[in-house]
Write an enzyme that holds these catalytic residues in place. Structure first.
Site, PDB file in Angstrom:
ATOM      1  N   CYS A   1       1.676  -2.522  -6.492  1.00 40.78           N
ATOM      2  CA  CYS A   1       1.276  -1.117  -6.629  1.00 40.78           C
ATOM      3  C   CYS A   1       0.012  -1.131  -7.481  1.00 40.78           C
ATOM      4  CB  CYS A   1       2.389  -0.293  -7.272  1.00 40.78           C
ATOM      5  SG  CYS A   1       2.549  -0.603  -9.014  1.00 40.78           S
TER       6      CYS A   1
ATOM      7  N   ARG B   1       8.923   1.610  -4.811  1.00 41.12           N
ATOM      8  CA  ARG B   1       9.271   0.195  -4.863  1.00 41.12           C
ATOM      9  C   ARG B   1      10.602  -0.069  -5.557  1.00 41.12           C
ATOM     10  NH1 ARG B   1       8.493  -2.619  -8.660  1.00 41.12           N
ATOM     11  NH2 ARG B   1       7.923  -4.412  -7.427  1.00 41.12           N
TER      12      ARG B   1
ATOM     13  N   ARG C   1       5.950  12.117  -9.276  1.00 50.39           N
ATOM     14  CA  ARG C   1       6.938  11.041  -9.103  1.00 50.39           C
ATOM     15  C   ARG C   1       7.831  10.934 -10.338  1.00 50.39           C
ATOM     16  NH1 ARG C   1       4.730   5.455  -7.272  1.00 50.39           N
ATOM     17  NH2 ARG C   1       6.952   5.195  -7.536  1.00 50.39           N
TER      18      ARG C   1
ATOM     19  N   ILE D   1       2.501  -6.361 -20.294  1.00 53.28           N
ATOM     20  CA  ILE D   1       3.533  -6.328 -19.247  1.00 53.28           C
ATOM     21  C   ILE D   1       2.920  -6.358 -17.854  1.00 53.28           C
ATOM     22  CG2 ILE D   1       5.522  -5.043 -18.329  1.00 53.28           C
ATOM     23  CD1 ILE D   1       5.998  -6.037 -21.187  1.00 53.28           C
TER      24      ILE D   1
ATOM     25  N   ARG E   1       3.697  -6.936  -9.116  1.00 56.07           N
ATOM     26  CA  ARG E   1       5.113  -6.537  -9.223  1.00 56.07           C
ATOM     27  C   ARG E   1       6.020  -7.405  -8.339  1.00 56.07           C
ATOM     28  NH1 ARG E   1       5.216  -0.746 -10.756  1.00 56.07           N
ATOM     29  NH2 ARG E   1       7.266  -1.210 -11.577  1.00 56.07           N
TER      30      ARG E   1
ATOM     31  N   ASP F   1       5.030   1.993 -20.617  1.00 50.31           N
ATOM     32  CA  ASP F   1       4.929   3.317 -19.976  1.00 50.31           C
ATOM     33  C   ASP F   1       4.350   4.379 -20.902  1.00 50.31           C
ATOM     34  OD1 ASP F   1       7.997   2.987 -18.019  1.00 50.31           O
ATOM     35  OD2 ASP F   1       6.009   2.093 -17.843  1.00 50.31           O
TER      36      ASP F   1
HETATM   37  C1  EPZ Z   1      10.545  -1.016 -14.761  1.00 47.45           C
HETATM   38  O1  EPZ Z   1       9.776  -1.593 -13.730  1.00 47.45           O
HETATM   39  C2  EPZ Z   1      10.184   0.458 -14.796  1.00 47.45           C
HETATM   40  N1  EPZ Z   1      10.547   1.076 -13.519  1.00 47.45           N
HETATM   41  C3  EPZ Z   1       8.682   0.609 -15.062  1.00 47.45           C
HETATM   42  O2  EPZ Z   1       8.403   2.002 -15.153  1.00 47.45           O
HETATM   43  C4  EPZ Z   1       8.366  -0.050 -16.394  1.00 47.45           C
HETATM   44  O3  EPZ Z   1       6.977   0.033 -16.637  1.00 47.45           O
HETATM   45  C5  EPZ Z   1       8.799  -1.525 -16.349  1.00 47.45           C
HETATM   46  O4  EPZ Z   1      10.202  -1.609 -16.023  1.00 47.45           O
HETATM   47  C6  EPZ Z   1       8.579  -2.242 -17.665  1.00 47.45           C
HETATM   48  O5  EPZ Z   1       9.255  -1.582 -18.678  1.00 47.45           O
HETATM   49  C7  EPZ Z   1      11.848   1.406 -13.298  1.00 47.45           C
HETATM   50  O6  EPZ Z   1      12.712   1.179 -14.120  1.00 47.45           O
HETATM   51  C8  EPZ Z   1      12.149   2.045 -11.979  1.00 47.45           C
HETATM   52  P1  EPZ Z   1       9.851  -5.363 -14.801  1.00 47.45           P
HETATM   53  P2  EPZ Z   1      10.135  -3.080 -13.204  1.00 47.45           P
HETATM   54  O7  EPZ Z   1      10.588  -6.074 -13.734  1.00 47.45           O
HETATM   55  O8  EPZ Z   1      11.576  -3.346 -13.358  1.00 47.45           O
HETATM   56  C9  EPZ Z   1       7.331  -9.258 -13.974  1.00 47.45           C
HETATM   57  C10 EPZ Z   1       7.200   3.960 -14.747  1.00 47.45           C
HETATM   58  O9  EPZ Z   1       6.043   4.300 -15.029  1.00 47.45           O
HETATM   59  N2  EPZ Z   1       8.332  -9.591 -12.948  1.00 47.45           N
HETATM   60  O10 EPZ Z   1      10.547  -5.134 -16.108  1.00 47.45           O
HETATM   61  O11 EPZ Z   1       9.517  -3.242 -11.867  1.00 47.45           O
HETATM   62  C11 EPZ Z   1       6.518  -8.036 -13.643  1.00 47.45           C
HETATM   63  O12 EPZ Z   1       5.415  -8.380 -12.816  1.00 47.45           O
HETATM   64  C12 EPZ Z   1       7.474   2.577 -14.209  1.00 47.45           C
HETATM   65  O13 EPZ Z   1       8.226   4.696 -14.895  1.00 47.45           O
HETATM   66  C13 EPZ Z   1       8.248 -10.810 -12.286  1.00 47.45           C
HETATM   67  O14 EPZ Z   1       7.342 -11.614 -12.526  1.00 47.45           O
HETATM   68  O15 EPZ Z   1       9.342  -3.969 -14.242  1.00 47.45           O
HETATM   69  C14 EPZ Z   1       6.073  -7.559 -15.008  1.00 47.45           C
HETATM   70  O16 EPZ Z   1       4.943  -8.307 -15.414  1.00 47.45           O
HETATM   71  C15 EPZ Z   1       6.192   1.774 -14.052  1.00 47.45           C
HETATM   72  N3  EPZ Z   1       9.186 -11.108 -11.352  1.00 47.45           N
HETATM   73  C16 EPZ Z   1       7.257  -7.926 -15.913  1.00 47.45           C
HETATM   74  O17 EPZ Z   1       8.011  -8.895 -15.182  1.00 47.45           O
HETATM   75  C17 EPZ Z   1      10.221 -10.242 -11.052  1.00 47.45           C
HETATM   76  O18 EPZ Z   1      11.067 -10.591 -10.187  1.00 47.45           O
HETATM   77  C18 EPZ Z   1       8.174  -6.772 -16.253  1.00 47.45           C
HETATM   78  O19 EPZ Z   1       8.461  -6.108 -15.035  1.00 47.45           O
HETATM   79  C19 EPZ Z   1      10.281  -9.013 -11.729  1.00 47.45           C
HETATM   80  C20 EPZ Z   1       9.339  -8.715 -12.691  1.00 47.45           C
END
Ligand code: EPZ
Length: 421
Positions: free
Chosen positions: A116, A92, A396, A326, A121, A304
């Site tokens: 996922c 993703r 992964r 989160i 997400r 994480d």
């Molecule tokens: C990044 O995911 C990481 N992945 C994740 O690591 C990590 O858990 C996460 O950040 C939080 O630290 C990568 O960097 C590739 P977010 P990301 O956008 O960017 C909400 C791993 O295990 N949100 O910071 O997808 C979301 O639902 C992975 O290595 C919205 O509502 O996470 C969540 O509740 C898992 N709207 C919160 O924000 C949006 O447009 C934080 O998500 C985007 C996010």
């Protein structure tokens, strides 16, 4: 599908080297879309997710080659602006191509990533930001279609700090006309790493690592040679493994500054943590203290690392409470840990853990990346044998984890899954 078999009860001892950070490599390799020419990325971890982004870039016309820990990307022939469903559904974070494609090609067609195992997400914050930069966005047939004449600088406020949202918009804004300001931006070290690479490419970004990032648009960017930072989550996972097995392990090639919350919490459990410039040494304590945890955006305790700490708390003395703030469904590992004898009760986004003297080995199934790591950790501490299936989840985000653990003395091996009769 491989399985990993672990005979528990052995303390881990020795030294181990941390690999390149998955969550830095993904946006940094994607940033190559922003400039024509030959890029070289050192310390690029050999992970399924990194393979996915490499495959995606090659379907768009880039020439991508791996030479050990180095990845070469030549974007001179890039001619496509589509990230198809079959790629995005596998990984993703492919949504990270959206910003660079809009900035350089003025259009993008990216499959919606969908949710996922750990949550819905959504990407609304990414799309709202792109619209503020002047992109026309339509969602049709499961795809985001975006186009612009020229992105223009804007003020973008994130309702919540989003890591890839901050990265996507930072990349898009580098070639916008004028200045952009990202407010309530995520502060993770991977964002600083991306900003550093973008600035090496000729961008003008300041404030990365704080909640206000300013990007002054430039006309053109150039390809670079750079090195990916160390993976703080792999380092944290290995630190928990040392504490859990009452071992003594030096984790090398990591940045302790990125691990302050993890080190703070690990010391509270009773482990001894020695911090050096580019390494940490963790000595496990005979008795593990139970502590409470709340996952937060960086510099808070990383989500994480939640599953890994849950394993440690499952054999601690007394009660612990873990709050996952989160993601809405990041306790999937609990049911498998319970099958190994852990005593965990979930209530909403809180898990109550009553420490037990010992886990017992069992056949368990991985469901997502960090859950698979937590099951491996549980197997290291459990009495008897644990077989973890569906370890493609592990591949992964962890490079040869079972080999690294075996070198530290664990009785662990990877075998091809037995084909069902
Ligand atoms: C990044 O995911 C990481 N992945 C994740 O690591 C990590 O858990 C996460 O950040 C939080 O630290 C990568 O960097 C590739 P977010 P990301 O956008 O960017 C909400 C791993 O295990 N949100 O910071 O997808 C979301 O639902 C992975 O290595 C919205 O509502 O996470 C969540 O509740 C898992 N709207 C919160 O924000 C949006 O447009 C934080 O998500 C985007 C996010």
């Amino acid at each position: 599908m491989d399985e990993i078999i672990i005979k528990g009860g052995r303390p881990l001892t020795g030294e181990v080297i941390v690999g390149g950070a998955k969550n830095a490599a993904l946006p940094i390799l994607t940033a190559s879309i922003l400039a024509k020419g030959k890029f070289t990325f050192h310390n690029a971890p050999r992970l399924k997710d990194v393979d996915s982004i490499m495959d995606l870039l090659s379907t768009m016309g880039a020439v991508v080659e791996r030479d050990g820990q180095t990845v070469h990307i030549d974007t001179s022939g890039m001619n496509d602006y589509e990230a198809p469903y079959e790629h995005v559904r596998k990984m993703r974070a492919s949504i990270l191509v959206l910003g660079p494609l809009l900035a350089r090609m003025k259009k993008a067609k990216v499959s919606l990533p969908g949710g996922c195992a750990i949550g819905a997400r959504p990407i609304d914050l990414h799309l709202n930001g792109m619209a503020l930069l002047g992109a026309d966005i339509t969602l049709e047939h499961g795809y985001v279609e975006a186009a612009c004449k020229q992105l223009k600088g804007a003020e973008i406020y994130f309702d919540i700090p989003t890591v890839t949202g901050t990265e996507n918009l930072m990349m898009a804004a580098t070639l916008a006309k004028g200045t952009s300001v990202l407010r309530n931006a995520a502060r993770e070290p991977e964002i600083i790493a991306l900003a550093d690479v973008l600035n090496q490419m000729g961008a003008d970004i300041s404030g990365a690592g704080t909640s206000v990032i300013t990007i002054k648009g430039v006309k053109k960017l150039k390809p670079v040679t750079t090195t990916i930072i160390a993976d703080r989550i792999e380092a944290g996972t290995l630190m928990v493994a040392a504490a859990l097995t009452r071992g003594d392990v030096k984790i090398k090639n990591c940045d302790p500054f990125h691990l302050k919350a993890v080190i703070h919490k690990l010391e509270k459990t009773g482990a001894e943590v020695q911090v050096f410039k580019k390494s940490v040494r963790v000595k496990g304590a005979a008795h593990i203290n139970s502590i409470d945890l709340k996952t937060m955006p960086y510099p808070g305790f990383p989500t994480d690392m939640q599953a890994q700490f849950m394993v440690l708390m499952s054999v601690a003395n007394g009660f612990s409470v873990i709050a996952e703030t989160i993601f809405e469904n990041r306790f999937i590992h609990v049911s498998e840990l319970s099958r190994m004898g852990a005593d965990i009760t979930i209530s909403g986004n809180h898990a109550m853990i009553k420490g037990v003297p010992e886990l017992s080995g069992a056949p368990v199934m991985a469901t997502d990346l960090r859950a698979s790591a937590s099951l491996i950790l549980a197997g290291l501490a459990a009495k008897g044998t644990t077989t973890v299936s569906r370890v493609y989840h592990l591949d992964r985000g962890y490079e040869f984890l079972e080999k690294k653990l075996a070198l530290l003395g664990a009785a662990i091996k990877r075998v091809p899954a037995k084909t069902k009769p």
